[in-house]
Design a protein around this motif. Structure first.
Motif, PDB file in Angstrom:
ATOM      1  N   LYS A   3      27.028  36.206  40.911  1.00 43.50           N
ATOM      2  CA  LYS A   3      26.904  36.870  39.612  1.00 43.50           C
ATOM      3  C   LYS A   3      28.061  37.838  39.386  1.00 43.50           C
ATOM      4  O   LYS A   3      28.591  37.952  38.271  1.00 43.50           O
ATOM      5  CB  LYS A   3      25.571  37.616  39.526  1.00 43.50           C
ATOM      6  CG  LYS A   3      24.358  36.706  39.378  1.00 43.50           C
ATOM      7  CD  LYS A   3      23.082  37.520  39.229  1.00 43.50           C
ATOM      8  CE  LYS A   3      21.873  36.612  39.060  1.00 43.50           C
ATOM      9  NZ  LYS A   3      20.615  37.400  38.928  1.00 43.50           N
ATOM     10  N   ARG A   4      28.462  38.549  40.441  1.00 44.91           N
ATOM     11  CA  ARG A   4      29.589  39.479  40.322  1.00 44.91           C
ATOM     12  C   ARG A   4      30.875  38.727  39.979  1.00 44.91           C
ATOM     13  O   ARG A   4      31.683  39.185  39.165  1.00 44.91           O
ATOM     14  CB  ARG A   4      29.760  40.261  41.629  1.00 44.91           C
ATOM     15  CG  ARG A   4      28.689  41.317  41.843  1.00 44.91           C
ATOM     16  CD  ARG A   4      28.705  41.883  43.238  1.00 44.91           C
ATOM     17  NE  ARG A   4      29.942  42.555  43.575  1.00 44.91           N
ATOM     18  CZ  ARG A   4      30.138  43.231  44.709  1.00 44.91           C
ATOM     19  NH1 ARG A   4      29.168  43.302  45.609  1.00 44.91           N
ATOM     20  NH2 ARG A   4      31.284  43.809  44.952  1.00 44.91           N
ATOM     21  N   LEU A   5      31.056  37.569  40.617  1.00 46.43           N
ATOM     22  CA  LEU A   5      32.237  36.751  40.331  1.00 46.43           C
ATOM     23  C   LEU A   5      32.216  36.259  38.883  1.00 46.43           C
ATOM     24  O   LEU A   5      33.241  36.281  38.190  1.00 46.43           O
ATOM     25  CB  LEU A   5      32.284  35.562  41.296  1.00 46.43           C
ATOM     26  CG  LEU A   5      33.473  34.605  41.131  1.00 46.43           C
ATOM     27  CD1 LEU A   5      34.775  35.322  41.422  1.00 46.43           C
ATOM     28  CD2 LEU A   5      33.309  33.398  42.056  1.00 46.43           C
ATOM     29  N   ASP A   6      31.036  35.851  38.422  1.00 49.76           N
ATOM     30  CA  ASP A   6      30.895  35.380  37.044  1.00 49.76           C
ATOM     31  C   ASP A   6      31.216  36.503  36.061  1.00 49.76           C
ATOM     32  O   ASP A   6      31.909  36.292  35.061  1.00 49.76           O
ATOM     33  CB  ASP A   6      29.476  34.852  36.828  1.00 49.76           C
ATOM     34  CG  ASP A   6      29.274  34.316  35.409  1.00 49.76           C
ATOM     35  OD1 ASP A   6      30.063  33.459  34.996  1.00 49.76           O
ATOM     36  OD2 ASP A   6      28.335  34.772  34.740  1.00 49.76           O
ATOM     37  N   THR A   7      30.731  37.711  36.348  1.00 50.49           N
ATOM     38  CA  THR A   7      31.009  38.861  35.486  1.00 50.49           C
ATOM     39  C   THR A   7      32.497  39.181  35.454  1.00 50.49           C
ATOM     40  O   THR A   7      33.062  39.501  34.398  1.00 50.49           O
ATOM     41  CB  THR A   7      30.224  40.095  35.972  1.00 50.49           C
ATOM     42  OG1 THR A   7      28.827  39.791  35.987  1.00 50.49           O
ATOM     43  CG2 THR A   7      30.472  41.284  35.071  1.00 50.49           C
ATOM     44  N   ALA A   8      33.152  39.074  36.623  1.00 54.11           N
ATOM     45  CA  ALA A   8      34.588  39.355  36.698  1.00 54.11           C
ATOM     46  C   ALA A   8      35.386  38.390  35.830  1.00 54.11           C
ATOM     47  O   ALA A   8      36.320  38.796  35.122  1.00 54.11           O
ATOM     48  CB  ALA A   8      35.060  39.276  38.149  1.00 54.11           C
ATOM     49  N   TYR A   9      35.020  37.108  35.850  1.00 49.30           N
ATOM     50  CA  TYR A   9      35.738  36.127  35.032  1.00 49.30           C
ATOM     51  C   TYR A   9      35.428  36.304  33.543  1.00 49.30           C
ATOM     52  O   TYR A   9      36.295  36.103  32.691  1.00 49.30           O
ATOM     53  CB  TYR A   9      35.395  34.703  35.484  1.00 49.30           C
ATOM     54  CG  TYR A   9      36.307  34.222  36.591  1.00 49.30           C
ATOM     55  CD1 TYR A   9      37.621  33.865  36.328  1.00 49.30           C
ATOM     56  CD2 TYR A   9      35.846  34.135  37.904  1.00 49.30           C
ATOM     57  CE1 TYR A   9      38.462  33.432  37.345  1.00 49.30           C
ATOM     58  CE2 TYR A   9      36.679  33.708  38.934  1.00 49.30           C
ATOM     59  CZ  TYR A   9      37.992  33.356  38.645  1.00 49.30           C
ATOM     60  OH  TYR A   9      38.822  32.937  39.642  1.00 49.30           O
ATOM     61  N   LYS A  10      34.186  36.675  33.223  1.00 45.17           N
ATOM     62  CA  LYS A  10      33.855  36.945  31.819  1.00 45.17           C
ATOM     63  C   LYS A  10      34.688  38.108  31.284  1.00 45.17           C
ATOM     64  O   LYS A  10      35.188  38.068  30.154  1.00 45.17           O
ATOM     65  CB  LYS A  10      32.363  37.254  31.674  1.00 45.17           C
ATOM     66  CG  LYS A  10      31.470  36.013  31.750  1.00 45.17           C
ATOM     67  CD  LYS A  10      30.010  36.389  31.582  1.00 45.17           C
ATOM     68  CE  LYS A  10      29.126  35.144  31.619  1.00 45.17           C
ATOM     69  NZ  LYS A  10      27.687  35.498  31.517  1.00 45.17           N
ATOM     70  N   ASN A  11      34.828  39.161  32.106  1.00 39.69           N
ATOM     71  CA  ASN A  11      35.657  40.299  31.703  1.00 39.69           C
ATOM     72  C   ASN A  11      37.107  39.872  31.498  1.00 39.69           C
ATOM     73  O   ASN A  11      37.791  40.354  30.583  1.00 39.69           O
ATOM     74  CB  ASN A  11      35.574  41.405  32.753  1.00 39.69           C
ATOM     75  CG  ASN A  11      34.207  42.050  32.802  1.00 39.69           C
ATOM     76  OD1 ASN A  11      33.448  41.993  31.840  1.00 39.69           O
ATOM     77  ND2 ASN A  11      33.874  42.658  33.921  1.00 39.69           N
ATOM     78  N   PHE A  12      37.580  38.975  32.368  1.00 38.22           N
ATOM     79  CA  PHE A  12      38.964  38.495  32.242  1.00 38.22           C
ATOM     80  C   PHE A  12      39.169  37.747  30.929  1.00 38.22           C
ATOM     81  O   PHE A  12      40.154  37.961  30.218  1.00 38.22           O
ATOM     82  CB  PHE A  12      39.312  37.592  33.429  1.00 38.22           C
ATOM     83  CG  PHE A  12      40.582  36.807  33.254  1.00 38.22           C
ATOM     84  CD1 PHE A  12      41.804  37.441  33.234  1.00 38.22           C
ATOM     85  CD2 PHE A  12      40.537  35.434  33.087  1.00 38.22           C
ATOM     86  CE1 PHE A  12      42.977  36.721  33.058  1.00 38.22           C
ATOM     87  CE2 PHE A  12      41.700  34.706  32.918  1.00 38.22           C
ATOM     88  CZ  PHE A  12      42.926  35.347  32.898  1.00 38.22           C
ATOM     89  N   PHE A  13      38.224  36.882  30.577  1.00 41.06           N
ATOM     90  CA  PHE A  13      38.360  36.108  29.347  1.00 41.06           C
ATOM     91  C   PHE A  13      38.175  36.976  28.100  1.00 41.06           C
ATOM     92  O   PHE A  13      38.550  36.571  27.001  1.00 41.06           O
ATOM     93  CB  PHE A  13      37.364  34.950  29.337  1.00 41.06           C
ATOM     94  CG  PHE A  13      37.706  33.857  30.311  1.00 41.06           C
ATOM     95  CD1 PHE A  13      38.927  33.204  30.243  1.00 41.06           C
ATOM     96  CD2 PHE A  13      36.817  33.505  31.318  1.00 41.06           C
ATOM     97  CE1 PHE A  13      39.250  32.201  31.145  1.00 41.06           C
ATOM     98  CE2 PHE A  13      37.132  32.505  32.225  1.00 41.06           C
ATOM     99  CZ  PHE A  13      38.361  31.851  32.147  1.00 41.06           C
ATOM    100  N   GLU A  14      37.617  38.174  28.284  1.00 41.31           N
ATOM    101  CA  GLU A  14      37.477  39.105  27.166  1.00 41.31           C
ATOM    102  C   GLU A  14      38.677  40.041  27.037  1.00 41.31           C
ATOM    103  O   GLU A  14      38.683  40.934  26.192  1.00 41.31           O
ATOM    104  CB  GLU A  14      36.183  39.920  27.310  1.00 41.31           C
ATOM    105  CG  GLU A  14      34.922  39.093  27.101  1.00 41.31           C
ATOM    106  CD  GLU A  14      33.659  39.885  27.345  1.00 41.31           C
ATOM    107  OE1 GLU A  14      33.776  41.102  27.646  1.00 41.31           O
ATOM    108  OE2 GLU A  14      32.561  39.319  27.245  1.00 41.31           O
ATOM    109  N   GLY A  15      39.664  39.857  27.922  1.00 44.24           N
ATOM    110  CA  GLY A  15      40.906  40.629  27.782  1.00 44.24           C
ATOM    111  C   GLY A  15      41.223  41.562  28.925  1.00 44.24           C
ATOM    112  O   GLY A  15      42.279  42.205  28.916  1.00 44.24           O
ATOM    113  N   LEU A  16      40.338  41.665  29.932  1.00 47.73           N
ATOM    114  CA  LEU A  16      40.623  42.524  31.073  1.00 47.73           C
ATOM    115  C   LEU A  16      41.426  41.759  32.119  1.00 47.73           C
ATOM    116  O   LEU A  16      41.737  40.588  31.956  1.00 47.73           O
ATOM    117  CB  LEU A  16      39.314  43.060  31.665  1.00 47.73           C
ATOM    118  CG  LEU A  16      38.460  43.906  30.717  1.00 47.73           C
ATOM    119  CD1 LEU A  16      37.208  44.372  31.415  1.00 47.73           C
ATOM    120  CD2 LEU A  16      39.260  45.111  30.214  1.00 47.73           C
TER     121      LEU A  16
END
Length: 340
Positions: free
Chosen positions: A24-37
């Protein structure tokens, strides 16, 4: 997850909920990346320092049971209140040992309720600073101890970092020296956290209904200066980054973001309202005639170039932030973009 477990048999020695939380942490990290982080950082055995259990955690006195690890002793800083159940347990590795934090829940306890905006009468405005940590609209100021930017702290950090660089890479002596650097950073962080809690309590405990805070884009304030190039030769020109580096270090040492989170947390517990205000031109706007000019401010002095009104620049900014919050609360006509 079943495919990973088949490829790595040693996963059987790890609790399944820990593995699920890491996915879940990995999924959150990639979601943040695709949102511009930024792109997720690779984690290995040396820099992966925390994991979370969701089920099966038990506590008996000064012993705690962690699935797949068994019973172990720990220092219980406070007892779990009667009626609360353990929802999750996070284990973190820090420089001086392992720490356990529990998330507990009691559904019978009502949520904290904040006061409606229409009932807010008295508000205190806060302006974050570096010379002083917080300037308040009532004229008071809170000191900034500057835990990591004092002459002694910088010298100690420089000496310990130099000792690390002089040790052979991969050696035990290098790890020991690096641990001493980590212990110094942890000590500074602990001091800063303790000071922030005292400051937040000092602000929230006042006889007020609401707190007006600056809606700061701290990451944007600490962003590097744009590169300047000479058109003919293509050589790099001075862009002020060397001077800004010291400012960025001071902003990081002040920890405005962490302080704001603590103020919001304590305010909710006391039922007080926190209002975030756009701080644009708050320290350049004259409170008497409304004239906005960059030359109005000279360091901590504010002298209006239009009408001659003068006061402390940061305290005046705190008063402006308070007034903008009062306009928002009362529903008065405010300038576009003045309040958020």
């Amino acid at each position: 997850m079943p495919e990973l477990k088949a490829a790595r048999p040693w996963f059987a020695g790890i609790d399944s909920t820990v593995l699920q939380q890491n996915v879940k942490r990995l999924d959150t990290a990639y979601k943040n990346f695709f949102e511009g982080l930024r792109f997720p950082k690779f984690k290995n055995r040396s820099n992966f320092t925390s994991f979370t259990f969701v089920m099966g955690v038990k506590i008996q006195g000064n012993k705690i049971y962690l699935p797949k690890l068994g019973w172990m002793r720990f220092h219980s800083s406070r007892p779990i209140p009667i009626g609360f159940t353990i929802k999750a347990c996070t284990v973190r590795k820090r420089q001086n040992g392992w720490y356990v934090s529990l998330r507990i829940e009691d559904k019978s306890v009502p949520d904290y309720t904040t006061k409606p905006l229409k009932d807010v009468v008295k508000i205190v405005g806060c302006d974050m600073g570096i010379t002083k940590l917080v300037h308040l609209s009532d004229g008071s100021q809170i000191e900034n101890p500057k835990f990591s930017t004092t002459k002694k702290a910088k010298r100690t950090l420089r000496i310990r970092s130099r000792r690390v660089s002089r040790k052979a890479k991969g050696s035990k002596n290098r790890k020991k020296a690096a641990q001493k650097v980590g212990l110094l950073h942890q000590k500074i962080s602990n001091k800063r956290q303790a000071h922030h809690w005292k400051v937040a309590k000092k602000i929230v405990d006042r006889k007020i209904d609401g707190i007006a805070l600056e809606d700061l884009n701290i990451s944007g304030m600490m962003r590097r200066c744009r590169v300047k190039l000479e058109e003919k030769t293509g050589r790099f020109l001075k862009n002020g980054q060397a001077k800004k580096k010291g400012l960025n270090r001071s902003i990081s040492d002040a920890g405005w973001g962490e302080l704001i989170l603590k103020i919001e947390y304590l305010a909710v517990k006391q039922g007080k309202v926190v209002i975030k205000i756009n701080p644009k031109y708050s320290s350049q706007e004259c409170r008497k005639c409304g004239h906005i000019d960059k030359s109005n401010r000279d360091g901590e002095k504010f002298i209006c170039t239009e009408c001659g009104y003068h006061e402390h620049a940061d305290i005046g900014a705190a008063k402006t932030i308070r007034d903008r919050a009062l306009k928002l609360v009362r529903g008065d006509s405010a300038k576009p973009g003045a309040c958020t």
